[in-house]
Design a protein around this motif. Structure first.
Motif, short mmCIF file in Angstrom:
data_model
loop_
_atom_site.label_atom_id
_atom_site.label_comp_id
_atom_site.label_asym_id
_atom_site.label_seq_id
_atom_site.Cartn_x
_atom_site.Cartn_y
_atom_site.Cartn_z
N THR A 1 -33.40 -10.52 -35.26
CA THR A 1 -32.88 -11.78 -34.74
C THR A 1 -31.70 -11.48 -33.82
OG1 THR A 1 -33.53 -12.99 -36.72
CG2 THR A 1 -31.76 -13.96 -35.40
N ALA A 2 -31.68 -12.16 -32.69
CA ALA A 2 -30.57 -11.97 -31.77
C ALA A 2 -29.30 -12.55 -32.37
CB ALA A 2 -30.88 -12.64 -30.44
N PHE A 3 -28.23 -11.76 -32.31
CA PHE A 3 -26.93 -12.25 -32.77
C PHE A 3 -26.60 -13.57 -32.09
CE2 PHE A 3 -22.36 -12.64 -32.30
CZ PHE A 3 -21.93 -12.51 -33.62
N ALA A 4 -26.96 -13.69 -30.81
CA ALA A 4 -26.66 -14.89 -30.03
C ALA A 4 -27.32 -16.14 -30.60
CB ALA A 4 -27.10 -14.71 -28.58
N SER A 5 -28.42 -15.97 -31.33
CA SER A 5 -29.08 -17.15 -31.88
C SER A 5 -28.39 -17.65 -33.15
CB SER A 5 -30.56 -16.86 -32.15
OG SER A 5 -30.71 -15.92 -33.18
N VAL A 6 -27.62 -16.79 -33.82
CA VAL A 6 -26.91 -17.17 -35.04
C VAL A 6 -25.45 -17.52 -34.74
CG1 VAL A 6 -26.22 -16.37 -37.34
CG2 VAL A 6 -28.46 -15.74 -36.41
N TYR A 7 -24.89 -16.89 -33.74
CA TYR A 7 -23.49 -17.08 -33.36
C TYR A 7 -23.08 -18.56 -33.24
CZ TYR A 7 -19.44 -17.17 -30.23
OH TYR A 7 -18.24 -17.46 -29.64
N PRO A 8 -23.87 -19.41 -32.56
CA PRO A 8 -23.46 -20.82 -32.48
C PRO A 8 -23.36 -21.50 -33.85
CG PRO A 8 -25.24 -20.37 -30.94
CD PRO A 8 -25.08 -19.16 -31.79
N HIS A 9 -24.15 -21.05 -34.80
CA HIS A 9 -24.08 -21.61 -36.16
C HIS A 9 -22.77 -21.22 -36.84
CE1 HIS A 9 -28.17 -23.07 -35.87
NE2 HIS A 9 -28.51 -21.89 -35.40
N TYR A 10 -22.30 -19.99 -36.58
CA TYR A 10 -21.00 -19.58 -37.12
C TYR A 10 -19.90 -20.48 -36.56
CZ TYR A 10 -23.09 -15.02 -38.48
OH TYR A 10 -23.85 -14.02 -39.03
N ILE A 11 -19.95 -20.71 -35.25
CA ILE A 11 -18.94 -21.54 -34.60
C ILE A 11 -19.01 -22.98 -35.13
CG2 ILE A 11 -18.12 -22.48 -32.39
CD1 ILE A 11 -17.69 -19.41 -32.72
N LYS B 1 -20.25 -24.09 -37.97
CA LYS B 1 -19.83 -24.16 -39.36
C LYS B 1 -18.31 -24.20 -39.46
CE LYS B 1 -20.69 -22.08 -43.85
NZ LYS B 1 -21.54 -21.16 -44.59
N ALA B 2 -17.65 -23.36 -38.68
CA ALA B 2 -16.19 -23.30 -38.70
C ALA B 2 -15.58 -24.59 -38.14
CB ALA B 2 -15.71 -22.09 -37.90
N GLU B 3 -16.07 -25.03 -36.99
CA GLU B 3 -15.49 -26.20 -36.33
C GLU B 3 -15.71 -27.48 -37.13
OE1 GLU B 3 -17.05 -25.99 -32.32
OE2 GLU B 3 -15.37 -24.70 -31.69
N LYS B 4 -16.83 -27.55 -37.84
CA LYS B 4 -17.10 -28.72 -38.69
C LYS B 4 -16.03 -28.88 -39.77
CE LYS B 4 -21.49 -30.14 -40.36
NZ LYS B 4 -22.83 -29.77 -40.80
N LYS B 5 -15.42 -27.76 -40.15
CA LYS B 5 -14.40 -27.77 -41.20
C LYS B 5 -12.99 -27.66 -40.63
CE LYS B 5 -17.29 -27.98 -44.62
NZ LYS B 5 -17.25 -28.93 -45.70
N GLY B 6 -12.85 -27.90 -39.31
CA GLY B 6 -11.53 -27.91 -38.71
C GLY B 6 -11.00 -26.54 -38.32
N ARG B 7 -11.85 -25.53 -38.35
CA ARG B 7 -11.43 -24.19 -37.94
C ARG B 7 -11.84 -23.98 -36.49
NH1 ARG B 7 -9.48 -21.77 -42.83
NH2 ARG B 7 -8.44 -20.37 -41.38
N THR B 8 -11.48 -22.83 -35.92
CA THR B 8 -11.68 -22.64 -34.48
C THR B 8 -12.61 -21.47 -34.14
OG1 THR B 8 -9.84 -21.10 -34.24
CG2 THR B 8 -9.33 -23.47 -34.06
N ARG B 9 -13.10 -21.55 -32.92
CA ARG B 9 -13.91 -20.46 -32.35
C ARG B 9 -13.10 -19.16 -32.34
NH1 ARG B 9 -14.07 -18.53 -27.09
NH2 ARG B 9 -16.09 -17.76 -26.39
N LYS C 1 -20.25 -14.05 -45.38
CA LYS C 1 -19.25 -14.34 -46.41
C LYS C 1 -17.90 -14.69 -45.79
CE LYS C 1 -17.59 -14.26 -50.70
NZ LYS C 1 -17.73 -15.48 -51.46
N LEU C 2 -17.49 -13.94 -44.78
CA LEU C 2 -16.21 -14.20 -44.13
C LEU C 2 -16.21 -15.55 -43.42
CD1 LEU C 2 -15.43 -10.64 -42.71
CD2 LEU C 2 -14.51 -11.70 -44.78
N ILE C 3 -17.32 -15.87 -42.74
CA ILE C 3 -17.42 -17.17 -42.07
C ILE C 3 -17.42 -18.29 -43.10
CG2 ILE C 3 -18.86 -18.63 -40.58
CD1 ILE C 3 -17.48 -16.25 -39.10
N ASP C 4 -18.09 -18.06 -44.21
CA ASP C 4 -18.12 -19.03 -45.31
C ASP C 4 -16.70 -19.27 -45.84
OD1 ASP C 4 -19.83 -20.69 -46.93
OD2 ASP C 4 -19.41 -19.33 -48.60
N GLU C 5 -15.94 -18.21 -46.03
CA GLU C 5 -14.56 -18.34 -46.51
C GLU C 5 -13.72 -19.14 -45.51
OE1 GLU C 5 -13.18 -14.38 -47.36
OE2 GLU C 5 -14.41 -14.23 -49.17
N LEU C 6 -13.94 -18.88 -44.23
CA LEU C 6 -13.22 -19.62 -43.19
C LEU C 6 -13.52 -21.11 -43.30
CD1 LEU C 6 -11.48 -19.42 -40.54
CD2 LEU C 6 -13.66 -19.33 -39.32
N ALA C 7 -14.80 -21.44 -43.43
CA ALA C 7 -15.21 -22.84 -43.52
C ALA C 7 -14.71 -23.50 -44.81
CB ALA C 7 -16.74 -22.94 -43.44
#
Length: 116
Positions: free
Chosen positions: A9-19, A21-29, A99-105
């Motif tokens: 899977t291309a990292f680029a296809s998952v990357y927007p989901h990381y962003i 997930k973070a932004e939905k919870k008030g975190r930043t790119r 896991k790290l992105i999850d902790e951020l969110a």
């Protein structure tokens, strides 16, 4: 079969989901980037090339400048697995990032996420 699909899977296809997930919870790119850079040693220019080239996860981790020596401090459950017990190195690295992105969110401080 599932693992093969994840690895190619291309990292680029998952990357927007990381962003997202973070932004939905008030975190930043920028915080997502800080996590990626801390984990892999990549920088902003590298990350943009990875996204533009649609680099897959295998190459993303295989070519990482350096995995952070503190990754062994990342512990806990992610996607139903205890991250520190995942035997396949590539899958473990992918789950470390998850896991790290999850902790951020979930609102953890960056110092705790980056194991400072």
């Amino acid at each position: 079969m599932e693992n093969t699909r994840i690895f190619t899977t291309a990292f680029a296809s998952v990357y927007p989901h990381y962003i997202q997930k973070a932004e939905k919870k008030g975190r930043t790119r920028e915080e997502v980037h800080e996590i990626i850079f801390w984990l892999t040693g990549y920088n902003e220019k590298d990350l943009q090339q990875i996204i533009d080239n649609r680099t897959d996860f295998k190459i993303f981790f295989d070519q990482a400048p350096h995995m952070n020596p503190n990754v062994s401090l990342i512990k806990g459950m992610i996607c139903g697995y205890r991250v520190e017990e995942i035997e396949d190195e590539l899958m473990r690295n992918i789950r470390y990032l998850d896991k790290l992105i999850d902790e951020l969110a979930k609102g953890k401080s960056m110092d705790k996420i980056l194991r400072k």
